[in-house]
Design a protein around this motif. Sequence first.
Motif, PDB file in Angstrom:
ATOM      1  N   ALA A   7       5.403  -4.371  -1.697  1.00  0.00           N
ATOM      2  CA  ALA A   7       5.145  -5.535  -0.845  1.00  0.00           C
ATOM      3  C   ALA A   7       5.345  -5.192   0.629  1.00  0.00           C
ATOM      4  O   ALA A   7       4.551  -5.596   1.490  1.00  0.00           O
ATOM      5  CB  ALA A   7       6.062  -6.686  -1.252  1.00  0.00           C
ATOM      6  N   ILE A   8       6.405  -4.434   0.933  1.00  0.00           N
ATOM      7  CA  ILE A   8       6.645  -4.017   2.318  1.00  0.00           C
ATOM      8  C   ILE A   8       5.498  -3.145   2.819  1.00  0.00           C
ATOM      9  O   ILE A   8       5.037  -3.283   3.961  1.00  0.00           O
ATOM     10  CB  ILE A   8       7.983  -3.260   2.421  1.00  0.00           C
ATOM     11  CG1 ILE A   8       9.145  -4.221   2.136  1.00  0.00           C
ATOM     12  CG2 ILE A   8       8.141  -2.624   3.793  1.00  0.00           C
ATOM     13  CD1 ILE A   8      10.496  -3.531   2.000  1.00  0.00           C
ATOM     14  N   ALA A   9       5.011  -2.265   1.932  1.00  0.00           N
ATOM     15  CA  ALA A   9       3.891  -1.401   2.313  1.00  0.00           C
ATOM     16  C   ALA A   9       2.641  -2.219   2.621  1.00  0.00           C
ATOM     17  O   ALA A   9       1.928  -1.947   3.599  1.00  0.00           O
ATOM     18  CB  ALA A   9       3.607  -0.398   1.192  1.00  0.00           C
ATOM     19  N   PHE A  10       2.385  -3.227   1.806  1.00  0.00           N
ATOM     20  CA  PHE A  10       1.208  -4.068   2.037  1.00  0.00           C
ATOM     21  C   PHE A  10       1.361  -4.909   3.305  1.00  0.00           C
ATOM     22  O   PHE A  10       0.372  -5.192   3.989  1.00  0.00           O
ATOM     23  CB  PHE A  10       0.949  -4.969   0.836  1.00  0.00           C
ATOM     24  CG  PHE A  10       0.187  -4.294  -0.269  1.00  0.00           C
ATOM     25  CD1 PHE A  10      -1.113  -3.849  -0.078  1.00  0.00           C
ATOM     26  CD2 PHE A  10       0.768  -4.089  -1.516  1.00  0.00           C
ATOM     27  CE1 PHE A  10      -1.818  -3.225  -1.090  1.00  0.00           C
ATOM     28  CE2 PHE A  10       0.077  -3.455  -2.539  1.00  0.00           C
ATOM     29  CZ  PHE A  10      -1.221  -3.023  -2.319  1.00  0.00           C
ATOM     30  N   LEU A  11       2.596  -5.321   3.625  1.00  0.00           N
ATOM     31  CA  LEU A  11       2.815  -6.085   4.848  1.00  0.00           C
ATOM     32  C   LEU A  11       2.442  -5.275   6.092  1.00  0.00           C
ATOM     33  O   LEU A  11       1.952  -5.828   7.083  1.00  0.00           O
ATOM     34  CB  LEU A  11       4.270  -6.532   4.935  1.00  0.00           C
ATOM     35  CG  LEU A  11       4.676  -7.724   4.065  1.00  0.00           C
ATOM     36  CD1 LEU A  11       6.164  -7.979   4.168  1.00  0.00           C
ATOM     37  CD2 LEU A  11       3.885  -8.983   4.457  1.00  0.00           C
ATOM     38  N   THR A  12       2.666  -3.976   6.017  1.00  0.00           N
ATOM     39  CA  THR A  12       2.352  -3.136   7.175  1.00  0.00           C
ATOM     40  C   THR A  12       0.847  -3.027   7.423  1.00  0.00           C
ATOM     41  O   THR A  12       0.426  -2.772   8.556  1.00  0.00           O
ATOM     42  CB  THR A  12       2.930  -1.722   6.989  1.00  0.00           C
ATOM     43  OG1 THR A  12       2.330  -1.104   5.847  1.00  0.00           O
ATOM     44  CG2 THR A  12       4.435  -1.775   6.809  1.00  0.00           C
ATOM     45  N   PHE A  45       3.633  -9.142  -3.918  1.00  0.00           N
ATOM     46  CA  PHE A  45       4.411 -10.237  -3.330  1.00  0.00           C
ATOM     47  C   PHE A  45       5.007 -11.139  -4.419  1.00  0.00           C
ATOM     48  O   PHE A  45       6.194 -11.468  -4.388  1.00  0.00           O
ATOM     49  CB  PHE A  45       3.538 -11.058  -2.387  1.00  0.00           C
ATOM     50  CG  PHE A  45       2.991 -10.271  -1.217  1.00  0.00           C
ATOM     51  CD1 PHE A  45       3.758  -9.280  -0.626  1.00  0.00           C
ATOM     52  CD2 PHE A  45       1.725 -10.521  -0.719  1.00  0.00           C
ATOM     53  CE1 PHE A  45       3.274  -8.545   0.456  1.00  0.00           C
ATOM     54  CE2 PHE A  45       1.228  -9.798   0.351  1.00  0.00           C
ATOM     55  CZ  PHE A  45       2.000  -8.818   0.943  1.00  0.00           C
ATOM     56  N   VAL A  46       4.161 -11.548  -5.366  1.00  0.00           N
ATOM     57  CA  VAL A  46       4.640 -12.425  -6.441  1.00  0.00           C
ATOM     58  C   VAL A  46       5.657 -11.698  -7.307  1.00  0.00           C
ATOM     59  O   VAL A  46       6.679 -12.274  -7.715  1.00  0.00           O
ATOM     60  CB  VAL A  46       3.457 -12.928  -7.286  1.00  0.00           C
ATOM     61  CG1 VAL A  46       3.955 -13.718  -8.499  1.00  0.00           C
ATOM     62  CG2 VAL A  46       2.528 -13.795  -6.449  1.00  0.00           C
ATOM     63  N   GLY A  47       5.393 -10.416  -7.599  1.00  0.00           N
ATOM     64  CA  GLY A  47       6.307  -9.637  -8.424  1.00  0.00           C
ATOM     65  C   GLY A  47       7.685  -9.504  -7.792  1.00  0.00           C
ATOM     66  O   GLY A  47       8.703  -9.570  -8.494  1.00  0.00           O
ATOM     67  N   THR A  48       7.726  -9.345  -6.480  1.00  0.00           N
ATOM     68  CA  THR A  48       9.006  -9.248  -5.784  1.00  0.00           C
ATOM     69  C   THR A  48       9.822 -10.524  -5.961  1.00  0.00           C
ATOM     70  O   THR A  48      11.026 -10.479  -6.260  1.00  0.00           O
ATOM     71  CB  THR A  48       8.779  -8.981  -4.284  1.00  0.00           C
ATOM     72  OG1 THR A  48       8.041  -7.768  -4.125  1.00  0.00           O
ATOM     73  CG2 THR A  48      10.103  -8.870  -3.552  1.00  0.00           C
ATOM     74  N   LEU A  49       9.182 -11.672  -5.786  1.00  0.00           N
ATOM     75  CA  LEU A  49       9.871 -12.955  -5.944  1.00  0.00           C
ATOM     76  C   LEU A  49      10.286 -13.189  -7.397  1.00  0.00           C
ATOM     77  O   LEU A  49      11.389 -13.681  -7.667  1.00  0.00           O
ATOM     78  CB  LEU A  49       8.965 -14.094  -5.468  1.00  0.00           C
ATOM     79  CG  LEU A  49       8.601 -14.099  -3.988  1.00  0.00           C
ATOM     80  CD1 LEU A  49       7.594 -15.215  -3.688  1.00  0.00           C
ATOM     81  CD2 LEU A  49       9.855 -14.273  -3.126  1.00  0.00           C
ATOM     82  N   PHE A  50       9.413 -12.833  -8.341  1.00  0.00           N
ATOM     83  CA  PHE A  50       9.678 -13.094  -9.754  1.00  0.00           C
ATOM     84  C   PHE A  50      10.832 -12.243 -10.284  1.00  0.00           C
ATOM     85  O   PHE A  50      11.702 -12.738 -11.022  1.00  0.00           O
ATOM     86  CB  PHE A  50       8.412 -12.817 -10.574  1.00  0.00           C
ATOM     87  CG  PHE A  50       8.579 -13.030 -12.055  1.00  0.00           C
ATOM     88  CD1 PHE A  50       8.446 -14.300 -12.600  1.00  0.00           C
ATOM     89  CD2 PHE A  50       8.861 -11.969 -12.895  1.00  0.00           C
ATOM     90  CE1 PHE A  50       8.597 -14.507 -13.977  1.00  0.00           C
ATOM     91  CE2 PHE A  50       9.017 -12.162 -14.263  1.00  0.00           C
ATOM     92  CZ  PHE A  50       8.880 -13.432 -14.800  1.00  0.00           C
ATOM     93  N   PHE A  51      10.852 -10.962  -9.905  1.00  0.00           N
ATOM     94  CA  PHE A  51      11.852 -10.054 -10.476  1.00  0.00           C
ATOM     95  C   PHE A  51      13.164 -10.048  -9.700  1.00  0.00           C
ATOM     96  O   PHE A  51      14.140  -9.455 -10.164  1.00  0.00           O
ATOM     97  CB  PHE A  51      11.279  -8.629 -10.555  1.00  0.00           C
ATOM     98  CG  PHE A  51      10.274  -8.450 -11.655  1.00  0.00           C
ATOM     99  CD1 PHE A  51      10.679  -8.358 -12.976  1.00  0.00           C
ATOM    100  CD2 PHE A  51       8.924  -8.390 -11.368  1.00  0.00           C
ATOM    101  CE1 PHE A  51       9.760  -8.201 -13.995  1.00  0.00           C
ATOM    102  CE2 PHE A  51       7.987  -8.235 -12.379  1.00  0.00           C
ATOM    103  CZ  PHE A  51       8.401  -8.143 -13.700  1.00  0.00           C
TER     104      PHE A  51
END
Length: 303
Positions: A47-52, A191-197
């Motif tokens: 997710a951090i990589a995609f934010l960049t 993004f969703v996976g970060t919040l879910f896990f």
Amino acid sequence: MDNLVLRSHLALLLAMVLWGSSFIALKLAVTDLSPMIVVFMRMAIGAIAFLTVWPWLRHGFVYQPGDWKYLLGMALFEPCLYFIFEAQALRYTSAGQAGMITAMLPLMVAIAAFFILKERSGWRQWLGFGIAVTGVIWMTLTGEDSEQAPNALLGNFLEFLAMVSAVGYTLLVKHLTRRYSAFLLTALQSFVGTLFFFPLALASPWPDQISLSTFGLLIYLGLIITLGAYGLYNYSLTHLKATVAAGYTNLLPVFTLLFSMLLLGERLVLSQWLAIGLVFVGVLLSQDRSHRIPPEVPPAVTG
């Protein structure tokens, strides 16, 4: 073959190598950390990589009213359910056997499309599905429990459930890729996976410290696999036919098995090799040249 086409084929081949190696990286990581911690950290890094790269990624993104249910369903199937099953599966079975089970995904999608979408499936697909399932069961039952596969029966069943989740993901993404890029959908999954896990990871036992090698595996899964493999796959789609790219995904279980033997020391008995051959026969027999599921759909096996 000009240089651009050659580079596209090499990009596809490298993407398959990366995805195949992801099973080994995940297998090693879950032996040192709780599976939910591994998946959460992998998702967070992705997710951090995609934010960049979001300033470039968001161009062309136009939300279509009513798509929230498809997007939510896609994320629920993968990464949420998919990685719950796969991370647990690799605690009990070998990376090579888990990789072989992924070869059944196209067959399972075709069968699901027959029942859910009322798409026609020929007798060859049904026969191929039966042969492949027989091969997986044979491979599981003839294998002996080992350090790499302490409970192959349970582990392979959990990997099969991961493929069931991947089927639901694929059927939903079939619709979504007509409106959104595969790269954008992968970012949403992270993004969703970060919040879910996150809460699942908090509820898991954390070690006093994470070894440098394990942290390196997490970086590899979250950055190189999530961002790199999809980047290579999408690059190839800009220069090659989608059907060509889809054909390369058949190499995933081959690379996984090869890496598991070279890096993890996995060994298979003769009966298991015969069973693997049976799986490939079933997959080849069931190949549907009409490509009902668009080949540009991002592979469900995101490692």
